[in-house]
Write a protein that holds these residues in place. Structure first.
Motif, PDB file in Angstrom:
ATOM      1  N   ALA A 164       0.851  -1.191   0.000  1.00 28.51           N
ATOM      2  CA  ALA A 164       0.000   0.000   0.000  1.00 28.51           C
ATOM      3  C   ALA A 164       0.882   1.234   0.000  1.00 28.51           C
ATOM      4  O   ALA A 164       2.041   1.193   0.441  1.00 28.51           O
ATOM      5  N   GLU A 165       0.342   2.331  -0.491  1.00 30.92           N
ATOM      6  CA  GLU A 165       1.014   3.637  -0.418  1.00 30.92           C
ATOM      7  C   GLU A 165       0.148   4.592   0.380  1.00 30.92           C
ATOM      8  O   GLU A 165      -1.085   4.549   0.317  1.00 30.92           O
ATOM      9  N   ILE A 166       0.833   5.476   1.122  1.00 36.27           N
ATOM     10  CA  ILE A 166       0.173   6.589   1.803  1.00 36.27           C
ATOM     11  C   ILE A 166       0.729   7.876   1.214  1.00 36.27           C
ATOM     12  O   ILE A 166       1.946   8.032   1.102  1.00 36.27           O
ATOM     13  N   MET A 167      -0.146   8.785   0.840  1.00 38.68           N
ATOM     14  CA  MET A 167       0.294  10.063   0.284  1.00 38.68           C
ATOM     15  C   MET A 167      -0.532  11.199   0.853  1.00 38.68           C
ATOM     16  O   MET A 167      -1.632  10.998   1.385  1.00 38.68           O
ATOM     17  N   GLY A 168      -0.002  12.405   0.726  1.00 36.59           N
ATOM     18  CA  GLY A 168      -0.719  13.585   1.165  1.00 36.59           C
ATOM     19  C   GLY A 168      -1.637  14.139   0.091  1.00 36.59           C
ATOM     20  O   GLY A 168      -1.572  13.749  -1.085  1.00 36.59           O
ATOM     21  N   ALA A 169      -2.471  15.080   0.483  1.00 36.35           N
ATOM     22  CA  ALA A 169      -3.421  15.688  -0.448  1.00 36.35           C
ATOM     23  C   ALA A 169      -2.704  16.386  -1.593  1.00 36.35           C
ATOM     24  O   ALA A 169      -3.173  16.389  -2.738  1.00 36.35           O
ATOM     25  N   GLY A 174      -7.209  22.702  -4.131  1.00 34.89           N
ATOM     26  CA  GLY A 174      -8.607  22.820  -4.506  1.00 34.89           C
ATOM     27  C   GLY A 174      -9.204  21.596  -5.158  1.00 34.89           C
ATOM     28  O   GLY A 174     -10.392  21.601  -5.510  1.00 34.89           O
ATOM     29  N   TRP A 175      -8.415  20.493  -5.296  1.00 33.39           N
ATOM     30  CA  TRP A 175      -8.980  19.318  -5.967  1.00 33.39           C
ATOM     31  C   TRP A 175     -10.185  18.770  -5.221  1.00 33.39           C
ATOM     32  O   TRP A 175     -11.071  18.137  -5.834  1.00 33.39           O
ATOM     33  N   GLN A 176     -10.257  19.014  -3.920  1.00 32.32           N
ATOM     34  CA  GLN A 176     -11.390  18.504  -3.134  1.00 32.32           C
ATOM     35  C   GLN A 176     -12.723  19.078  -3.602  1.00 32.32           C
ATOM     36  O   GLN A 176     -13.781  18.513  -3.333  1.00 32.32           O
ATOM     37  N   ASP A 177     -12.686  20.208  -4.298  1.00 36.13           N
ATOM     38  CA  ASP A 177     -13.909  20.830  -4.802  1.00 36.13           C
ATOM     39  C   ASP A 177     -14.343  20.281  -6.161  1.00 36.13           C
ATOM     40  O   ASP A 177     -15.393  20.663  -6.669  1.00 36.13           O
ATOM     41  N   ASP A 178     -13.529  19.394  -6.732  1.00 35.35           N
ATOM     42  CA  ASP A 178     -13.841  18.806  -8.037  1.00 35.35           C
ATOM     43  C   ASP A 178     -14.191  17.332  -7.839  1.00 35.35           C
ATOM     44  O   ASP A 178     -13.309  16.496  -7.653  1.00 35.35           O
ATOM     45  N   PRO A 179     -15.469  16.981  -7.879  1.00 37.53           N
ATOM     46  CA  PRO A 179     -15.855  15.584  -7.617  1.00 37.53           C
ATOM     47  C   PRO A 179     -15.346  14.611  -8.668  1.00 37.53           C
ATOM     48  O   PRO A 179     -15.339  13.393  -8.430  1.00 37.53           O
ATOM     49  N   ASP A 180     -14.898  15.104  -9.819  1.00 45.39           N
ATOM     50  CA  ASP A 180     -14.410  14.230 -10.878  1.00 45.39           C
ATOM     51  C   ASP A 180     -12.902  14.037 -10.850  1.00 45.39           C
ATOM     52  O   ASP A 180     -12.367  13.273 -11.661  1.00 45.39           O
ATOM     53  N   HIS A 192      -8.194  16.476   4.881  1.00 45.28           N
ATOM     54  CA  HIS A 192      -9.187  16.867   5.882  1.00 45.28           C
ATOM     55  C   HIS A 192     -10.605  16.818   5.324  1.00 45.28           C
ATOM     56  O   HIS A 192     -11.570  17.042   6.065  1.00 45.28           O
ATOM     57  N   ARG A 193     -10.723  16.506   4.035  1.00 47.43           N
ATOM     58  CA  ARG A 193     -12.039  16.417   3.401  1.00 47.43           C
ATOM     59  C   ARG A 193     -12.156  15.076   2.671  1.00 47.43           C
ATOM     60  O   ARG A 193     -12.059  15.022   1.445  1.00 47.43           O
ATOM     61  N   PRO A 194     -12.333  13.984   3.392  1.00 47.97           N
ATOM     62  CA  PRO A 194     -12.425  12.667   2.750  1.00 47.97           C
ATOM     63  C   PRO A 194     -13.608  12.575   1.792  1.00 47.97           C
ATOM     64  O   PRO A 194     -14.592  13.304   1.917  1.00 47.97           O
ATOM     65  N   ARG A 195     -13.494  11.653   0.856  1.00 50.54           N
ATOM     66  CA  ARG A 195     -14.562  11.350  -0.098  1.00 50.54           C
ATOM     67  C   ARG A 195     -14.621   9.838  -0.282  1.00 50.54           C
ATOM     68  O   ARG A 195     -13.737   9.121   0.200  1.00 50.54           O
ATOM     69  N   THR A 237      -6.674   1.416  -5.863  1.00 48.83           N
ATOM     70  CA  THR A 237      -7.895   1.987  -5.302  1.00 48.83           C
ATOM     71  C   THR A 237      -7.488   3.098  -4.350  1.00 48.83           C
ATOM     72  O   THR A 237      -6.697   2.876  -3.428  1.00 48.83           O
ATOM     73  N   PHE A 238      -8.001   4.292  -4.584  1.00 50.17           N
ATOM     74  CA  PHE A 238      -7.713   5.429  -3.717  1.00 50.17           C
ATOM     75  C   PHE A 238      -8.731   5.468  -2.581  1.00 50.17           C
ATOM     76  O   PHE A 238      -9.943   5.464  -2.811  1.00 50.17           O
ATOM     77  N   HIS A 239      -8.207   5.495  -1.357  1.00 53.53           N
ATOM     78  CA  HIS A 239      -9.019   5.668  -0.165  1.00 53.53           C
ATOM     79  C   HIS A 239      -8.637   7.001   0.472  1.00 53.53           C
ATOM     80  O   HIS A 239      -7.458   7.386   0.457  1.00 53.53           O
ATOM     81  N   PHE A 240      -9.579   7.697   1.064  1.00 57.45           N
ATOM     82  CA  PHE A 240      -9.345   9.041   1.574  1.00 57.45           C
ATOM     83  C   PHE A 240      -9.588   9.062   3.078  1.00 57.45           C
ATOM     84  O   PHE A 240     -10.669   8.684   3.552  1.00 57.45           O
ATOM     85  N   LEU A 241      -8.561   9.487   3.827  1.00 57.80           N
ATOM     86  CA  LEU A 241      -8.596   9.438   5.280  1.00 57.80           C
ATOM     87  C   LEU A 241      -8.291  10.799   5.887  1.00 57.80           C
ATOM     88  O   LEU A 241      -7.453  11.545   5.369  1.00 57.80           O
ATOM     89  N   ASP A 242      -8.935  11.084   6.987  1.00 55.77           N
ATOM     90  CA  ASP A 242      -8.567  12.210   7.844  1.00 55.77           C
ATOM     91  C   ASP A 242      -8.130  11.605   9.163  1.00 55.77           C
ATOM     92  O   ASP A 242      -8.956  11.296  10.031  1.00 55.77           O
TER      93      ASP A 242
END
Length: 214
Positions: free
Chosen positions: A72-77, A84-90, A110-113, A123-128
């Motif tokens: 697995a890899e862990i990366m930052g936002a 601003g990518w968190q504002d683009d759902p695509d 800080h804004r998981p999806r 598979t990208f997983h989003f964690l806070d």
């Protein structure tokens, strides 16, 4: 217990892991690709591209340690996308439909999806979560395989500060950036907890390996 590893993390002589001004057109800010020219020239980087070739030697040997044993890899936002990518759902990352990770990949934000399943096994997983909490969640998914901390500099620094990194490879590139995000801030006396070995190559890059003392 699986190991936590950092590979091929490039910094400038003054310690910056990325430049200033990250944007969609400039993923590494004003640094451009200068931090990664040593890597781009290797055979490892061009694996699967029969026409591109690439160099062998010490740079390639370090580069090629990036994947074996990684579950697995862990990366930052900031590695996953521009500000601003968190504002683009695509938005699904910089890498197109088949990202190069081919494992579960955990993005700290800080804004998981909801998770995004891509081609090729990524598979990208989003964690806070904190570094310790993140490792616990990742290990529940992958078991005993090793975990790679992919960057950026802030994420690597956070895991180092909590003593969670077992092995780290840093490539010090002979350029001075002057601004951006530094790796070493607040990390005093790493030599007390890591055995540090340098190797300098013909590209001018100095490869530093940090192995945690037991």
């Amino acid at each position: 217990m699986s190991q936590v590893r950092v590979h091929n993390f490039s910094i400038s002589l003054d310690g910056f892991g990325t430049g200033e001004g990250q944007a969609l057109e400039t993923p590494f800010g004003h640094a451009g690709e200068r931090l990664h020219e040593w890597l781009i020239g290797t055979q490892f980087f061009h694996a699967g591209d029969q026409l591109a070739g690439g160099t062998l030697g010490a740079d390639n040997a370090f580069a090629a340690q990036h994947n074996p044993g990684i579950g697995a890899e862990i990366m930052g936002a900031g590695k996953f996308g521009p500000p601003g990518w968190q504002d683009d759902p695509d938005w699904k990352g910089w890498w197109g439909p088949n990202p190069p990770y081919h494992t579960p990949t955990f993005v700290l934000t800080h804004r998981p999806r909801p998770s995004i399943e891509m081609e090729g096994g990524t598979t990208f997983h989003f964690l806070d979560a904190t570094p310790t909490e993140t490792l616990a969640q990742v290990r529940e998914v992958i078991g005993d395989a090793d975990i790679r901390i992919g960057g950026g500099a802030t994420v690597v620094r956070d895991f180092l500060a909590e003593g969670l990194v077992d092995y780290m490879h840093v490539a010090v590139v002979p350029i001075v950036l002057g601004r951006g995000v530094r790796l070493w801030d607040g990390l005093e006396s790493l030599e007390d907890t890591y055995n540090i070995e340098p190797v300098t190559t013909s590209s001018g890059t100095t490869h530093l390996t940090f192995t945690k003392k037991r």
